[in-house]
Design a protein around this motif. Structure first.
Motif, short mmCIF file in Angstrom:
data_model
loop_
_atom_site.label_atom_id
_atom_site.label_comp_id
_atom_site.label_asym_id
_atom_site.label_seq_id
_atom_site.Cartn_x
_atom_site.Cartn_y
_atom_site.Cartn_z
N VAL A 1 0.85 -1.20 -0.10
CA VAL A 1 -0.11 -0.12 0.01
C VAL A 1 0.92 1.11 -0.06
O VAL A 1 1.07 1.88 1.04
N PRO A 2 1.42 1.73 -1.13
CA PRO A 2 2.51 2.71 -1.12
C PRO A 2 2.00 4.06 -0.99
O PRO A 2 2.75 4.77 -0.55
N ASN A 3 0.70 4.11 -1.28
CA ASN A 3 0.20 5.50 -1.33
C ASN A 3 -0.52 6.08 -0.18
O ASN A 3 -0.87 7.26 0.06
N ILE A 4 -0.76 5.03 0.69
CA ILE A 4 -1.50 5.64 2.10
C ILE A 4 -0.54 5.00 3.34
O ILE A 4 -0.74 3.83 3.52
N PRO A 5 0.10 5.82 3.93
CA PRO A 5 1.06 5.13 5.10
C PRO A 5 0.00 4.98 6.30
O PRO A 5 -0.99 4.87 6.59
N GLY A 6 0.74 3.65 6.87
CA GLY A 6 0.29 3.27 8.04
C GLY A 6 -0.60 2.15 8.07
O GLY A 6 -1.28 1.25 8.99
N LEU A 7 -1.51 1.75 7.00
CA LEU A 7 -2.53 0.88 6.70
C LEU A 7 -2.01 -0.62 7.00
O LEU A 7 -2.73 -1.46 7.59
N THR A 8 -0.57 -0.90 6.41
CA THR A 8 -0.04 -2.14 6.70
C THR A 8 0.06 -2.67 7.96
O THR A 8 0.33 -3.50 8.29
N ASP A 9 0.22 -1.59 9.07
CA ASP A 9 0.31 -1.77 10.35
C ASP A 9 -0.84 -2.25 11.19
O ASP A 9 -0.63 -2.57 12.16
N LEU A 10 -2.18 -2.17 10.38
CA LEU A 10 -3.08 -2.17 11.08
C LEU A 10 -3.88 -3.63 10.82
O LEU A 10 -3.79 -3.92 9.85
N ALA A 11 -4.49 -4.16 12.00
CA ALA A 11 -5.74 -5.28 11.52
C ALA A 11 -6.82 -4.70 11.08
O ALA A 11 -7.91 -4.63 11.86
N PHE A 12 -6.77 -4.25 9.78
CA PHE A 12 -7.85 -3.30 9.23
C PHE A 12 -9.36 -3.56 9.28
O PHE A 12 -10.09 -3.15 9.76
N GLU A 13 -9.55 -5.05 8.88
CA GLU A 13 -10.92 -5.57 9.22
C GLU A 13 -11.42 -5.54 10.44
O GLU A 13 -12.57 -5.19 10.92
N ASP A 14 -10.34 -6.11 11.44
CA ASP A 14 -10.92 -6.09 12.80
C ASP A 14 -11.12 -4.95 13.38
O ASP A 14 -12.22 -4.71 14.13
N VAL A 15 -10.42 -3.85 13.15
CA VAL A 15 -10.47 -2.46 13.72
C VAL A 15 -11.85 -1.90 13.16
O VAL A 15 -12.47 -1.31 14.13
N LEU A 16 -12.30 -1.87 12.15
CA LEU A 16 -13.26 -1.53 11.62
C LEU A 16 -14.50 -2.36 11.97
O LEU A 16 -15.51 -1.66 12.34
N ARG A 17 -14.42 -3.41 12.06
CA ARG A 17 -15.57 -4.17 12.77
C ARG A 17 -15.87 -4.02 14.29
O ARG A 17 -16.95 -3.70 14.37
N ASP A 18 -14.79 -3.59 14.77
CA ASP A 18 -14.93 -3.23 16.21
C ASP A 18 -15.70 -1.89 16.19
O ASP A 18 -16.50 -1.59 17.19
N ARG A 19 -15.27 -0.86 15.37
CA ARG A 19 -15.90 0.43 15.22
C ARG A 19 -17.15 0.38 14.71
O ARG A 19 -17.99 1.48 15.38
N LEU A 20 -17.39 -0.32 13.86
CA LEU A 20 -18.72 -0.06 13.21
C LEU A 20 -19.92 -0.89 13.54
O LEU A 20 -21.08 -0.91 13.37
N GLY A 21 -19.40 -2.02 14.14
CA GLY A 21 -20.33 -3.07 14.88
C GLY A 21 -20.95 -4.22 13.78
O GLY A 21 -21.88 -4.62 14.17
N TYR A 22 -20.21 -4.28 12.58
CA TYR A 22 -20.60 -5.27 11.83
C TYR A 22 -19.53 -5.95 10.91
O TYR A 22 -18.55 -5.26 10.90
N ASP A 23 -19.48 -7.09 10.16
CA ASP A 23 -18.31 -7.42 9.38
C ASP A 23 -17.94 -6.53 8.12
O ASP A 23 -18.71 -6.16 7.63
N ILE A 24 -16.62 -6.43 8.12
CA ILE A 24 -16.12 -5.53 7.00
C ILE A 24 -15.07 -6.44 6.37
O ILE A 24 -14.43 -7.35 6.86
N LEU A 25 -15.45 -6.49 4.88
CA LEU A 25 -14.40 -7.12 4.01
C LEU A 25 -13.24 -6.36 3.27
O LEU A 25 -14.07 -5.38 2.73
N ILE A 26 -12.12 -6.46 3.28
CA ILE A 26 -11.25 -5.56 2.44
C ILE A 26 -10.96 -6.40 1.17
O ILE A 26 -10.59 -7.63 1.18
#
Length: 400
Positions: free
Chosen positions: A164-189
């Motif tokens: 992910v060269p154009n957006i810093p910091g995303l590779t350091d996150l468990a992106f699906e898990d973080v958004l699932r916890d924040r939004l309250g439903y399953d997220i697929l990336i």
């Protein structure tokens, strides 16, 4: 009352979900036809349809005339019973939308991508989600599933983001898990170009085509592959990352190592470099370059780029064998370029590939995200818990 949750007996879950699937696949459909399709008794079907209608899952669409003069009420899924959240994240902008069960967009928002990346992008997505709820009046609990396209590779097993060269910091996150916890439903990336390919399969030039590729050409180049009707992701989620194909430049040249040989030859930076090297007006954007119809240097650059793209497509075709190549992106959507690509393909292969331009434009990725979210939600909706007990439970309901 009919309920599709896991808190009710298995037999009722099975019959309710079976009826919902039959309605989804055959609407508009009558109760008599549903009974025939599912094998349930007419009495059971009347009860289930009545309860599903009371709970807001089904709605009446009209009446159908029977063979002996009788008419029957027909049903379909209630589109606004549930919603999905679709997002297309780019290096410069984020496009987000809420859509109902038919895929109709209820509301959408576009914002510039937070350049700080990482958690700031997560915060931005949550904020856009909440703004859409307020804008549309949709209840938060009505949103059941989300899908997000990201310019990078998603590992199919670990779900880790890479490349992910154009957006810093995303590779350091468990992106699906973080958004699932924040939004309250399953997220697929999913990779953004794969999302665009899915959008083409759903609403664009990939409809009714089992094998095609979507090539996005702009700042860089990427490809989404649909083979036998399915997106091909590869072992590490990097299938279609064609920027590194050893075409157009020396793959061993250290100057092409980060971007890749192919992207170094035909990306937007390379296009401007080619033009200026031929004596063209410096400082033009790629769009301005393409619009200079009477500029010989611009014509030569378009020709050079088309030839390199055609060469890469010959290599791709030998491996993937697509029926159609669909072009998108700020450069790929230029008709004059695709025309020259088709010309060069006709000169180097006996049966040239069919090339076309996406009719969805910049919305292909968003439509793909909505399509994937809808597919996943329907899978969840129609899935039968306790499949091992399916046969016994279903027979018990049929004979009740």
């Amino acid at each position: 009352m009919t309920d599709i949750s896991t808190s009710v007996p298995l037999t009722r879950q099975i019959t309710s979900r079976t009826v919902l699937r039959a309605v989804f696949e055959n609407a508009p459909v009558s109760r008599a036809e549903l009974a025939r399709l599912t094998g349930l008794s007419k009495q059971s079907m009347s009860e289930i349809v009545r309860d599903l209608e009371d709970e807001g899952w089904l709605r009446v669409t009209g009446r159908t005339q029977g063979a002996v003069g009788r008419s029957a009420v027909t049903y379909e899924l209630e589109p606004r019973k549930a919603f999905v959240f679709g997002v297309d994240i780019g290096g410069t902008k984020i496009h987000a939308a809420l859509a109902d069960l038919t895929g109709a967009i209820a509301g959408e928002i576009i914002e510039s991508t937070d350049s700080r990346g990482g958690e700031r992008v997560v915060d931005q997505i949550v904020r856009m989600h909440d703004a859409l709820l307020e804008k549309t009046g949709i209840a938060k609990k009505a949103v059941k599933m989300g899908a997000i396209g990201i310019p990078g590779a998603v590992h199919p097993k670990s779900r880790q983001l890479t490349m992910v060269p154009n957006i810093p910091g995303l590779t350091d996150l468990a992106f699906e898990d973080v958004l699932r916890d924040r939004l309250g439903y399953d997220i697929l990336i999913e990779n953004d170009v794969n999302m665009a390919a899915k959008g083409e399969q759903w609403l664009g030039n990939g409809r009714s085509i089992d094998n095609f590729v979507f090539v996005a050409l702009g700042t860089g180049i990427g490809m989404g592959i649909v083979n036998e009707g399915r997106i091909v992701r590869g072992a590490r989620g990097a299938a279609g990352e064609i920027a590194t194909l050893p075409i157009g430049a020396d793959p061993f040249d250290s100057r092409t190592f980060m971007a890749g040989a192919l992207e170094s030859a035909i990306g937007s930076i390379a296009i401007r470099g080619r033009y200026e090297a031929l004596g063209g007006t410096p400082g033009l954007t790629v769009r301005e370059l393409f619009e200079r119809k009477d500029d010989p240097a611009a014509g030569m650059v378009i020709d050079e780029v088309a030839r390199v793209v055609a060469t890469s497509l010959v290599a791709i075709s030998a491996v993937v064998d697509p029926e159609v190549v669909i072009f998108g992106g700020s450069v790929g959507a230029r008709p004059e370029l695709v025309e020259r690509i088709s010309f060069y393909l006709s000169r180097c292969v006996p049966v040239p590939l069919s090339c076309t331009i996406s009719p969805l434009g910049s919305q292909a990725g968003l439509f793909g995200a909505i399509a994937i979210a809808l597919e996943q939600f329907r899978e969840t909706l129609f899935e039968i818990p306790g499949r091992a007990d399916l046969g016994m439970a279903f027979m018990a309901e049929k004979t009740s």
